[in-house]
Motif scaffolding. Structure first.
Motif, mmCIF file in Angstrom:
data_model
loop_
_atom_site.group_PDB
_atom_site.id
_atom_site.type_symbol
_atom_site.label_atom_id
_atom_site.label_comp_id
_atom_site.label_asym_id
_atom_site.label_seq_id
_atom_site.Cartn_x
_atom_site.Cartn_y
_atom_site.Cartn_z
ATOM 1 N N THR A 50 -8.156 3.299 -1.883
ATOM 2 C CA THR A 50 -6.801 3.808 -1.646
ATOM 3 C C THR A 50 -6.711 4.466 -0.273
ATOM 4 O O THR A 50 -5.773 4.221 0.495
ATOM 5 N N GLU A 51 -7.712 5.257 0.048
ATOM 6 C CA GLU A 51 -7.718 5.958 1.332
ATOM 7 C C GLU A 51 -7.764 4.958 2.505
ATOM 8 O O GLU A 51 -7.016 5.086 3.479
ATOM 9 N N VAL A 52 -8.629 3.968 2.375
ATOM 10 C CA VAL A 52 -8.742 2.948 3.429
ATOM 11 C C VAL A 52 -7.409 2.215 3.595
ATOM 12 O O VAL A 52 -6.942 1.986 4.717
ATOM 13 N N HIS A 55 -4.747 4.337 5.466
ATOM 14 C CA HIS A 55 -4.989 4.314 6.919
ATOM 15 C C HIS A 55 -4.561 2.984 7.517
ATOM 16 O O HIS A 55 -3.905 2.929 8.554
ATOM 17 N N ALA A 56 -4.984 1.918 6.846
ATOM 18 C CA ALA A 56 -4.726 0.577 7.383
ATOM 19 C C ALA A 56 -3.221 0.322 7.460
ATOM 20 O O ALA A 56 -2.709 -0.143 8.476
ATOM 21 N N LEU A 57 -2.501 0.666 6.394
ATOM 22 C CA LEU A 57 -1.055 0.415 6.363
ATOM 23 C C LEU A 57 -0.314 1.288 7.366
ATOM 24 O O LEU A 57 0.743 0.914 7.864
ATOM 25 N N ALA A 58 -0.874 2.439 7.684
ATOM 26 C CA ALA A 58 -0.204 3.328 8.631
ATOM 27 C C ALA A 58 -0.245 2.757 10.045
ATOM 28 O O ALA A 58 0.676 2.953 10.817
ATOM 29 N N ARG A 59 -1.317 2.034 10.371
ATOM 30 C CA ARG A 59 -1.435 1.603 11.770
ATOM 31 C C ARG A 59 -1.231 0.107 11.962
ATOM 32 O O ARG A 59 -1.031 -0.351 13.080
ATOM 33 N N GLU A 79 -4.927 -1.428 -8.556
ATOM 34 C CA GLU A 79 -4.629 0.004 -8.738
ATOM 35 C C GLU A 79 -4.554 0.713 -7.375
ATOM 36 O O GLU A 79 -3.673 1.538 -7.131
ATOM 37 N N ALA A 80 -5.491 0.344 -6.480
ATOM 38 C CA ALA A 80 -5.540 1.010 -5.171
ATOM 39 C C ALA A 80 -4.309 0.664 -4.334
ATOM 40 O O ALA A 80 -3.747 1.533 -3.662
ATOM 41 N N VAL A 81 -3.870 -0.599 -4.396
ATOM 42 C CA VAL A 81 -2.674 -0.985 -3.633
ATOM 43 C C VAL A 81 -1.461 -0.237 -4.185
ATOM 44 O O VAL A 81 -0.628 0.266 -3.417
ATOM 45 N N ALA A 82 -1.390 -0.138 -5.528
ATOM 46 C CA ALA A 82 -0.276 0.594 -6.143
ATOM 47 C C ALA A 82 -0.276 2.048 -5.669
ATOM 48 O O ALA A 82 0.763 2.592 -5.288
ATOM 49 N N ALA A 83 -1.458 2.652 -5.653
ATOM 50 C CA ALA A 83 -1.546 4.060 -5.249
ATOM 51 C C ALA A 83 -1.199 4.234 -3.770
ATOM 52 O O ALA A 83 -0.436 5.133 -3.403
ATOM 53 N N ALA A 84 -1.737 3.338 -2.937
ATOM 54 C CA ALA A 84 -1.509 3.480 -1.488
ATOM 55 C C ALA A 84 -0.055 3.230 -1.115
ATOM 56 O O ALA A 84 0.424 3.731 -0.098
ATOM 57 N N THR A 85 0.640 2.437 -1.936
ATOM 58 C CA THR A 85 2.050 2.153 -1.620
ATOM 59 C C THR A 85 2.983 2.941 -2.544
ATOM 60 O O THR A 85 4.178 2.647 -2.636
ATOM 61 N N GLU A 86 2.408 3.895 -3.262
ATOM 62 C CA GLU A 86 3.165 4.850 -4.085
ATOM 63 C C GLU A 86 4.113 4.185 -5.070
ATOM 64 O O GLU A 86 5.324 4.401 -5.035
ATOM 65 N N ARG A 87 3.562 3.386 -5.915
ATOM 66 C CA ARG A 87 4.386 2.749 -6.958
ATOM 67 C C ARG A 87 3.518 2.474 -8.177
ATOM 68 O O ARG A 87 2.291 2.418 -8.064
ATOM 69 N N PRO A 88 4.142 2.305 -9.341
ATOM 70 C CA PRO A 88 3.352 2.052 -10.555
ATOM 71 C C PRO A 88 2.906 0.587 -10.658
ATOM 72 O O PRO A 88 3.432 -0.272 -9.946
ATOM 73 N N LEU A 89 1.932 0.362 -11.526
ATOM 74 C CA LEU A 89 1.552 -1.011 -11.881
ATOM 75 C C LEU A 89 2.424 -1.435 -13.048
ATOM 76 O O LEU A 89 2.614 -0.665 -13.988
#
Ligand code: ATP
Ligand code: MG
Length: 411
Positions: A50-52, A55-59, A79-89
């Motif tokens: 999620t953290e990676v 960062h990646a999506l920000a830049r 799950e990580a993509v959902a978390a990084a883009t702030e949405r549910p599965l």
């Protein structure tokens, strides 16, 4: 506009498998002219992925992930993509149906955890996967996009080619094409090539660059244009000029290896080649056997070790061996003739070298080719040990065959 790659899998971090996905995707991104500045590898850990991704999506406008889409508990990419883009599965019913059909067709039981593969981040665009069970998907987030592909290389490649590349071209208006042409050379060193083509290496479109490998050097011409035709038109005159300067040192293009070229020439001439190898431990035979037309062109090989094997296996004359010793030119010539005879071949190629070619006082390696009309030889060369040394000798040997078959000068 920039893209980045995130490869997911603890086995990648542990070095148990090599990350070929990242290299392959990087090459494809280059061909559509998409800048690529970062590749990150991360283990199967939800928080770290999620953290990676954050960062990646920000830049980067485009983030491509591979791996971790399977049904098991350590597959946490969705799950990580959902978390990084702030949405549910959310469960996608039609995807569930599709996965059920996949298992039904294969008459394999679908387990409860396969349901997980039908869950996607809300609003994700499904990328259907006809070659596996793990569906891929793309999620748009604040004008950027993350595309998650399976880790299995052939599934990933299929989806990249059929879905992702066309999508990226369309979505970001990427109409430029980067096309490369590789001229493969042997028998000429990189520095000599460099001195012959230095002016061409300063061109900007197409660019010209060299890359040395054991026994051969590639000259790559790369053009960037709005269409493939335009790129090819930029390449053509530079290729012609390079060919004029490098002449018969160019043995092939693009993916073609010297063993492919020699096998093809042999097959075209209806000729079969046999080997007597006392320098590459059988590697030359393997290389030939791996090329496309080898079933027609390759008659067989005798792998030799020590002077006794020359007598016992090839039945070489004891007096000859005593007179000249091994390695020597007369012994290489006799070994080439013996290989030709023993394997009932049209041509016999011998590579006869010392046990330790890198020893300070080691004699050279001798390379001879026996034909129906006599024996020809390459100039004896100092050998080198290790895989690179063998690569170098294999090119020396097969180039002798190529030159003979094409009627080119030798040495
Ligand atoms: P699956 O449904 O098969 O589990 P997945 O998306 O979960 O797919 P992974 O489990 O991460 O993918 O990887 C499956 C296999 O694909 C790995 O065991 C490995 O052999 C190969 N693989 C994964 N990632 C890479 C990579 N970056 N480079 C090369 N091979 C890879
Ligand atoms: Mg998996």
């Amino acid at each position: 506009l920039q893209a980045e790659i995130v490869t997911i899998g603890t086995e990648l971090l542990l070095g148990e498998i090599v990350d070929t996905n990242a290299a392959w995707i990087a090459q494809r991104l280059a061909t559509i002219g998409l800048n690529h500045y970062y590749t990150t590898t991360v283990g199967d850990n939800l928080a770290r992925i999620t953290e990676v991704l954050r960062h990646a999506l920000a830049r980067s406008e485009v983030v491509i992930t591979t791996g971790g889409l399977g049904p098991t508990v350590d597959d946490v990419t969705r799950e990580a993509v959902a978390a990084a883009t702030e949405r549910p599965l959310v469960l996608d019913e039609s995807l569930l149906e599709e996965i059920a059909c996949f298992f039904a067709r294969r008459q394999a039981p679908m387990t409860e955890n396969n349901r997980k593969q039908a869950c996607l981040p809300q609003g994700a665009r499904v990328i259907h996967n006809p070659v596996g069970t793990a569906p891929a998907f793309a999620v748009e987030h604040q004008g950027h996009v993350v595309i998650s592909l399976p880790g299995v290389p052939h599934e990933m490649k299929h989806l990249m080619e059929t879905e992702v590349i066309p999508y990226l071209r369309e979505r970001f208006g990427l109409h430029s094409v980067i096309k490369s042409r590789v001229l493969r050379t042997c028998g000429i060193g990189e520095s000599v090539i460099d001195s012959k083509i230095a002016d061409l290496m300063r061109l900007t479109n197409p660019t010209v660059g060299t890359a040395a490998h054991p026994g051969q050097t590639d000259v790559r011409i790369t053009a960037k244009a709005e269409s493939l035709e335009e790129a090819l038109a930029l390449i053509a005159p530079v290729e012609a000029e390079l060919r004029a300067r490098l002449g018969d040192y160019v043995y092939g293009v693009d993916q073609e290896s010297l063993s492919d070229v020699v096998s093809r020439l042999l097959a075209q001439g209806g000729l079969r080649l046999a080997l007597a190898d006392m320098a590459t431990q059988g590697e030359l035979a393997q290389w030939l056997a791996g090329s496309a037309q080898s079933a027609i062109a390759f008659a067989g090989a005798t792998v030799l070790s020590g002077i006794l094997s020359l007598r016992v296996t090839l039945d070489l004359d004891e007096a000859l061996l005593a007179q000249y010793g091994c390695p020597s030119q007369p012994v290489a010539d006799a070994a080439a003739q013996a290989a030709r005879r023993l394997h009932g071949a049209d041509l016999g190629l011998a590579l006869i070298g010392p046990e330790d070619p890198s020893a300070p006082d080691a004699p050279p390696v001798y390379c001879s080719l026996a034909t129906a009309h006599g024996v020809i030889a390459a100039p004896p060369r100092r050998g080198r040990s290790g895989p690179a040394g063998r690569g170098w000798l294999m090119h020396l040997a097969l180039d002798l065959v190529r030159r003979h078959l094409l009627g080119l000068p030798i040495g």
